[in-house]
Design a protein around this motif. Structure first.
Motif, short mmCIF file in Angstrom:
data_model
loop_
_atom_site.label_atom_id
_atom_site.label_comp_id
_atom_site.label_asym_id
_atom_site.label_seq_id
_atom_site.Cartn_x
_atom_site.Cartn_y
_atom_site.Cartn_z
N GLU A 1 -69.16 -23.40 -11.11
CA GLU A 1 -68.09 -23.51 -12.12
C GLU A 1 -67.52 -24.29 -13.31
OE1 GLU A 1 -65.96 -23.94 -8.32
OE2 GLU A 1 -67.54 -23.13 -8.92
N ILE A 2 -67.81 -25.45 -12.56
CA ILE A 2 -67.35 -26.76 -13.01
C ILE A 2 -68.81 -27.48 -14.44
CG2 ILE A 2 -67.18 -29.20 -13.36
CD1 ILE A 2 -64.96 -27.28 -12.76
N ARG A 3 -69.90 -26.81 -13.76
CA ARG A 3 -71.00 -27.68 -14.55
C ARG A 3 -71.14 -26.23 -16.01
NH1 ARG A 3 -75.69 -26.65 -9.87
NH2 ARG A 3 -74.06 -27.66 -8.77
N GLU A 4 -71.08 -25.14 -15.44
CA GLU A 4 -70.70 -24.00 -16.54
C GLU A 4 -69.31 -24.31 -17.49
OE1 GLU A 4 -70.14 -18.99 -17.27
OE2 GLU A 4 -70.26 -20.10 -15.70
N LEU A 5 -68.28 -24.45 -16.95
CA LEU A 5 -67.02 -25.45 -18.19
C LEU A 5 -68.12 -26.50 -19.42
CD1 LEU A 5 -65.12 -25.12 -19.41
CD2 LEU A 5 -63.99 -26.79 -17.22
N ARG A 6 -68.28 -27.43 -18.46
CA ARG A 6 -68.93 -28.64 -18.99
C ARG A 6 -69.96 -28.19 -20.14
NH1 ARG A 6 -70.00 -33.14 -14.27
NH2 ARG A 6 -67.72 -33.63 -13.91
N GLU A 7 -71.09 -27.35 -19.66
CA GLU A 7 -72.14 -27.15 -20.90
C GLU A 7 -71.43 -26.85 -21.65
OE1 GLU A 7 -75.98 -27.04 -21.07
OE2 GLU A 7 -74.77 -28.01 -19.39
N LEU A 8 -69.81 -26.25 -22.20
CA LEU A 8 -69.44 -24.75 -22.85
C LEU A 8 -68.81 -26.28 -23.85
CD1 LEU A 8 -68.18 -21.95 -21.92
CD2 LEU A 8 -70.21 -22.28 -23.39
N VAL A 9 -68.05 -27.12 -23.43
CA VAL A 9 -67.35 -28.28 -23.87
C VAL A 9 -68.66 -28.89 -24.16
CG1 VAL A 9 -65.65 -30.11 -23.18
CG2 VAL A 9 -65.20 -27.79 -22.50
N LEU B 1 -62.82 -18.45 -20.30
CA LEU B 1 -63.16 -19.35 -19.15
C LEU B 1 -62.02 -20.16 -17.91
CD1 LEU B 1 -66.29 -21.03 -19.30
CD2 LEU B 1 -66.04 -19.25 -17.74
N LEU B 2 -60.51 -20.72 -19.21
CA LEU B 2 -59.87 -21.43 -19.00
C LEU B 2 -58.49 -20.62 -18.61
CD1 LEU B 2 -60.61 -24.90 -19.89
CD2 LEU B 2 -60.64 -24.11 -17.95
N ARG B 3 -58.31 -19.67 -19.45
CA ARG B 3 -56.70 -18.79 -19.52
C ARG B 3 -55.70 -19.04 -18.63
NH1 ARG B 3 -61.10 -14.85 -19.51
NH2 ARG B 3 -60.33 -13.21 -17.88
N ASN B 4 -56.39 -19.00 -17.15
CA ASN B 4 -55.46 -18.55 -15.84
C ASN B 4 -55.38 -19.95 -15.48
OD1 ASN B 4 -55.26 -16.42 -15.97
ND2 ASN B 4 -57.33 -15.15 -15.28
N PRO C 1 -55.31 -27.39 -26.94
CA PRO C 1 -56.61 -26.75 -26.02
C PRO C 1 -58.34 -27.78 -26.14
CG PRO C 1 -54.93 -25.16 -27.74
CD PRO C 1 -54.92 -26.64 -28.52
N VAL C 2 -58.15 -28.32 -27.36
CA VAL C 2 -59.84 -28.67 -27.01
C VAL C 2 -59.41 -30.05 -26.57
CG1 VAL C 2 -61.52 -30.36 -28.59
CG2 VAL C 2 -60.29 -28.12 -29.47
N PHE C 3 -58.78 -30.68 -26.49
CA PHE C 3 -58.71 -32.14 -25.58
C PHE C 3 -58.76 -31.58 -24.16
CE2 PHE C 3 -56.82 -34.95 -29.28
CZ PHE C 3 -58.70 -35.32 -29.62
N ALA C 4 -57.88 -30.69 -23.84
CA ALA C 4 -57.19 -29.91 -22.32
C ALA C 4 -58.67 -29.64 -21.87
CB ALA C 4 -55.65 -29.54 -22.53
N SER C 5 -59.35 -29.02 -22.60
CA SER C 5 -60.75 -29.01 -22.02
C SER C 5 -61.53 -29.41 -21.46
CB SER C 5 -61.64 -27.56 -23.04
OG SER C 5 -61.78 -28.51 -24.18
N ILE C 6 -61.40 -30.58 -22.09
CA ILE C 6 -62.76 -31.58 -22.06
C ILE C 6 -61.90 -32.81 -20.58
CG2 ILE C 6 -62.72 -34.33 -23.09
CD1 ILE C 6 -63.13 -33.25 -25.51
N PHE C 7 -60.27 -32.55 -20.54
CA PHE C 7 -60.38 -33.41 -19.34
C PHE C 7 -60.28 -31.96 -18.03
CE2 PHE C 7 -57.39 -35.01 -22.38
CZ PHE C 7 -57.64 -36.47 -22.36
N VAL C 8 -60.55 -31.50 -18.58
CA VAL C 8 -60.46 -30.89 -16.74
C VAL C 8 -61.83 -30.11 -16.68
CG1 VAL C 8 -60.46 -27.19 -16.44
CG2 VAL C 8 -58.56 -28.74 -17.63
#
Length: 337
Positions: A118-126, A205-208, A223-230
């Motif tokens: 799940e982190i790999r998928e998020l990283r792919e988008l970010v 993906l991150l709304r919750n 939101p952009v920087f927060a998604s990068i950190f997560v």
């Protein structure tokens, strides 16, 4: 009872070298295989149940990690920067695999974290979003280049907002230049739409996600920087302290010590470039929360603006650590009170 075996894999794009080693360090077998799942699985199964498998964090290793996990292996991911193979006189694929196993057996392996799917998928988008923005910036720079060649001065800081677009619409240029600007603007519009689509997918993906919400309470983090950190940090609990996270991100100075001489140089710039960029950008304009802003003023007067910027970026990343770990940032609550 079967004896424990170790497996070292030197992974490449099309083929890999796999070495099986006994618990005592004796080489048992070497395989040179194309990267087909069935072939790799067959070689790994010969090592018996639950072998310890080590491979390097290299191009496209995700599929291999998933396959090895399915086979019940104990996974170890080697961090390339800690191997120091550039100093070896002889280097080949089999020796690389053997060296990985040797470091693992002796407890000297520089290990990297294997992110879950799940982190790999998020990283792919970010990371894809960051790539889109870089490509779009390159297109915008080309528009400015064409304007400069024709002696046209921009009337807006942002030439791609409403006012800037009005100037671009009104420009009269020779055909070749006009065609290029028109093509570039069309491509920029395509990138704008794709960035918006990617932003929407990331938000879904991150709304919750509690950490994602908490970080946006920090001044300078949206939101952009927060998604990068997560996405890039992943499980923050793998870092024992905020200092460890800052070190991983490359925001701590190099340290050289010999006898009574101690040298602390520039920041290492190792680790996630995207996290480092986000931390610096989030503090670039208003320098973060009130306490960090006051620190910026003090440091910039004493050491200069550049060093102050890095220092406050490190302080912001400290807040990110506690926000992801605790789901709240108590120092911000104290400032608000």
């Amino acid at each position: 009872m079967s004896k424990k075996e170790y497996v070292g894999i030197d992974l490449h794009r099309r083929r890999s070298v796999i070495v099986r080693v006994s618990e005592s360090g004796e080489k048992l077998a070497t395989y040179r295989l194309t990267n087909h799942r069935e072939l790799i699985a067959g070689a790994i199964k010969e090592a018996g149940p639950h072998p310890e498998v080590v491979f390097e964090a290299t191009f496209g290793y995700y599929w291999l990690a998933d396959l090895l996990k399915e086979l019940g292996c104990v996974l170890h991911l080697a961090h390339p920067s800690g191997l120091h193979w550039e100093n070896r006189r002889v280097k080949n694929d089999e020796r690389d695999a053997l060296e990985l196993v040797k470091k693992l057996r002796l407890g000297e392996l520089p290990e990297a974290w294997i992110p879950p799917p799940e982190i790999r998928e998020l990283r792919e988008l970010v990371r894809y979003r960051a790539k889109l923005v870089r490509l779009r910036s390159g297109l915008k720079s080309q528009v400015h280049s064409v304007m400069a060649k024709n002696g046209v001065l921009p009337t807006r800081e942002d030439m791609f907002g409403p006012g800037g677009n009005a100037q671009l619409d009104a420009m009269v240029l020779p055909d070749a230049y006009a065609d290029r600007v028109g093509s570039l603007r069309g491509l920029i519009d395509l990138y704008d739409r794709q960035v918006m689509i990617t932003d929407r997918e990331i938000h879904l993906l991150l709304r919750n996600d509690a950490g994602y919400k908490t970080l946006q309470k920090v001044p300078g983090i949206g939101p952009v920087f927060a998604s990068i950190f997560v996405a890039e940090i992943g499980d923050v609990k793998r870092f024992a302290s905020a200092e460890k996270l800052c070190s991983w991100a490359g925001l701590t100075p190099k340290h050289r010590e010999s006898d009574v001489k101690i040298y602390r140089g520039r920041v290492t710039k190792m680790g996630s470039r995207l996290v480092r960029w986000a931390a610096v950008e989030a503090t670039a304009k208003n320098h973060g929360p009130e306490r960090i802003r006051s620190n910026y003023s003090v440091i910039s007067k004493r050491r200069g603006a550049k060093k102050a910027q890095v220092a406050v970026a490190r302080q912001l990343l400290t807040l990110v650590y506690y926000g992801l770990r605790d789901g709240e940032i108590r120092s911000l609550k104290k400032e608000a009170a």
